[in-house]
Scaffold this motif. Structure first.
Motif, short mmCIF file in Angstrom:
data_model
loop_
_atom_site.label_atom_id
_atom_site.label_comp_id
_atom_site.label_asym_id
_atom_site.label_seq_id
_atom_site.Cartn_x
_atom_site.Cartn_y
_atom_site.Cartn_z
N LEU A 74 24.23 -12.78 17.90
CA LEU A 74 25.16 -13.63 17.15
C LEU A 74 26.33 -12.84 16.54
N THR A 75 26.34 -11.52 16.77
CA THR A 75 27.32 -10.63 16.14
C THR A 75 27.32 -10.81 14.61
N LEU A 76 26.11 -10.72 14.06
CA LEU A 76 25.92 -10.82 12.61
C LEU A 76 25.22 -9.58 12.10
N GLY A 77 25.26 -9.40 10.79
CA GLY A 77 24.51 -8.32 10.18
C GLY A 77 23.04 -8.70 10.03
N PHE A 78 22.22 -7.66 9.89
CA PHE A 78 20.77 -7.83 9.73
C PHE A 78 20.33 -7.25 8.41
N VAL A 79 19.45 -7.98 7.71
CA VAL A 79 18.91 -7.53 6.42
C VAL A 79 17.38 -7.50 6.51
N PRO A 80 16.76 -6.35 6.20
CA PRO A 80 15.30 -6.28 6.22
C PRO A 80 14.66 -6.66 4.90
N ILE A 81 13.53 -7.38 4.98
CA ILE A 81 12.63 -7.53 3.83
C ILE A 81 11.43 -6.64 4.13
N ARG A 82 11.19 -5.67 3.23
CA ARG A 82 10.18 -4.64 3.52
C ARG A 82 9.01 -4.71 2.55
N LYS A 83 7.93 -4.11 2.97
CA LYS A 83 6.79 -3.94 2.07
C LYS A 83 7.21 -3.01 0.93
N LYS A 84 6.56 -3.16 -0.20
CA LYS A 84 6.92 -2.44 -1.44
C LYS A 84 7.08 -0.92 -1.23
N GLY A 85 8.15 -0.40 -1.83
CA GLY A 85 8.34 1.05 -1.88
C GLY A 85 9.06 1.67 -0.70
N LYS A 86 9.56 0.88 0.22
CA LYS A 86 10.19 1.43 1.43
C LYS A 86 11.71 1.41 1.38
N LEU A 87 12.29 0.53 0.57
CA LEU A 87 13.76 0.43 0.54
C LEU A 87 14.31 1.40 -0.50
N PRO A 88 15.38 2.13 -0.15
CA PRO A 88 15.86 3.20 -1.04
C PRO A 88 16.71 2.75 -2.22
N GLY A 89 17.39 1.61 -2.10
CA GLY A 89 18.29 1.18 -3.16
C GLY A 89 17.59 0.30 -4.20
N ALA A 90 18.39 -0.29 -5.09
CA ALA A 90 17.84 -1.21 -6.10
C ALA A 90 17.34 -2.47 -5.40
N THR A 91 16.16 -2.92 -5.79
CA THR A 91 15.53 -4.04 -5.08
C THR A 91 15.12 -5.17 -6.01
N LEU A 92 14.92 -6.35 -5.41
CA LEU A 92 14.16 -7.44 -6.02
C LEU A 92 12.80 -7.43 -5.36
N SER A 93 11.75 -7.71 -6.13
CA SER A 93 10.38 -7.73 -5.60
C SER A 93 9.78 -9.11 -5.73
N GLN A 94 8.90 -9.43 -4.81
CA GLN A 94 8.19 -10.71 -4.85
C GLN A 94 6.75 -10.49 -4.39
N SER A 95 5.80 -10.90 -5.21
CA SER A 95 4.39 -10.75 -4.80
C SER A 95 3.94 -11.99 -4.05
N TYR A 96 2.94 -11.81 -3.23
CA TYR A 96 2.36 -12.94 -2.49
C TYR A 96 0.89 -12.67 -2.25
N THR A 97 0.17 -13.76 -1.93
CA THR A 97 -1.28 -13.66 -1.81
C THR A 97 -1.68 -13.37 -0.38
N LEU A 98 -2.56 -12.40 -0.23
CA LEU A 98 -3.16 -12.11 1.08
C LEU A 98 -4.58 -12.66 1.08
N GLU A 99 -5.24 -12.53 2.22
CA GLU A 99 -6.64 -12.98 2.31
C GLU A 99 -7.47 -12.34 1.18
N TYR A 100 -7.25 -11.04 0.98
CA TYR A 100 -7.90 -10.33 -0.12
C TYR A 100 -6.82 -9.69 -0.96
N GLY A 101 -6.64 -10.18 -2.18
CA GLY A 101 -5.71 -9.54 -3.10
C GLY A 101 -4.26 -9.95 -2.91
#
Ligand SMILES: O=P(O)(O)OC[C@H]1O[C@H](OP(=O)(O)OP(=O)(O)O)[C@H](O)[C@@H]1O
Ligand SMILES: Nc1ncnc2[nH]cnc12
Length: 179
Positions: A74-101
């Motif tokens: 589409l000739t667009l930019g791409f933005v990753p949502i990563r697991k905690k602690g992987k992105l180097p800049g300032a981040t927003l965090s969101q928790s979610y429920t897994l099967e365990y924890g």
């Protein structure tokens, strides 16, 4: 040969991975096939032809492979949502429920501008917890989600219903019954 094969035909099922009783829907066999991969990208995009989209957001890890290809198409930019602690800049965090924890996903806080139109992509929708967390991050930054596109839905786990109840347009290419 590949003639007449659907996207679903390229997906391999591995029994008892990562735990006993799980039927793991393995999209690496789809990604590895040039016709299968292109078919998947084209079909994921099809409903959004003619829609304004400003950025593609992908969920770690297989959403990066799909999101990168879709953004390029589409000739667009791409933005990753990563697991905690992987992105180097300032981040927003969101928790979610897994099967365990619980788990946490993050996005760079300057990755989306208010009002930008976003296509969210991942390989598979199960409980919808990961996608729900991604949607919350995008909306916290002021992004407007045009659609959420996945290759696989596991309807028994209710993810599609959850996202639709959040008001999302959900697009899936195939469903698998049986967990
Ligand atoms: O709808 P849900 O119940 O949230 O499950 C779906 C998520 O699970 C898988 O990723 P996984 O968490 O295994 O991470 P990975 O892609 O990094 O292996 C899949 O790729 C989705 O991102
Ligand atoms: N059955 C499954 N196959 C592949 N990825 C999954 N993520 C959650 N459930 C899954």
């Amino acid at each position: 040969m590949n003639k007449g094969k659907t996207v679903k035909d390229y997906i391999r099922t591995i029994v008892d991975f990562p735990h006993e009783g799980i039927l793991f829907r393995d999209v690496t066999t789809l990604f590895a096939d040039p016709r299968g991969f292109r078919m998947a990208i084209d079909q994921m995009l099809h409903p959004y032809a003619g829609e304004q989209i400003d950025k593609v957001v992908g969920l770690e890890a297989r959403g990066f492979i799909l999101g990168g290809a879709i953004a390029h198409q589409l000739t667009l930019g791409f933005v990753p949502i990563r697991k905690k602690g992987k992105l180097p800049g300032a981040t927003l965090s969101q928790s979610y429920t897994l099967e365990y924890g619980e788990a946490v996903v993050e996005i760079h806080d300057d990755a989306i501008q208010p009002g930008e139109k976003i296509l969210l992509v991942d390989d598979l929708l199960a409980t919808g917890g990961t996608a729900e967390a991604g949607i919350k991050l995008i909306e916290r930054l002021g992004g407007e989600i045009v659609g959420c596109a996945f290759i696989v839905d596991l309807p028994e786990l209710g993810g599609r219903k959850l996202l639709e109840e959040m008001g999302m347009d959900v697009h899936v290419l195939c469903e698998f019954e049986g967990l």
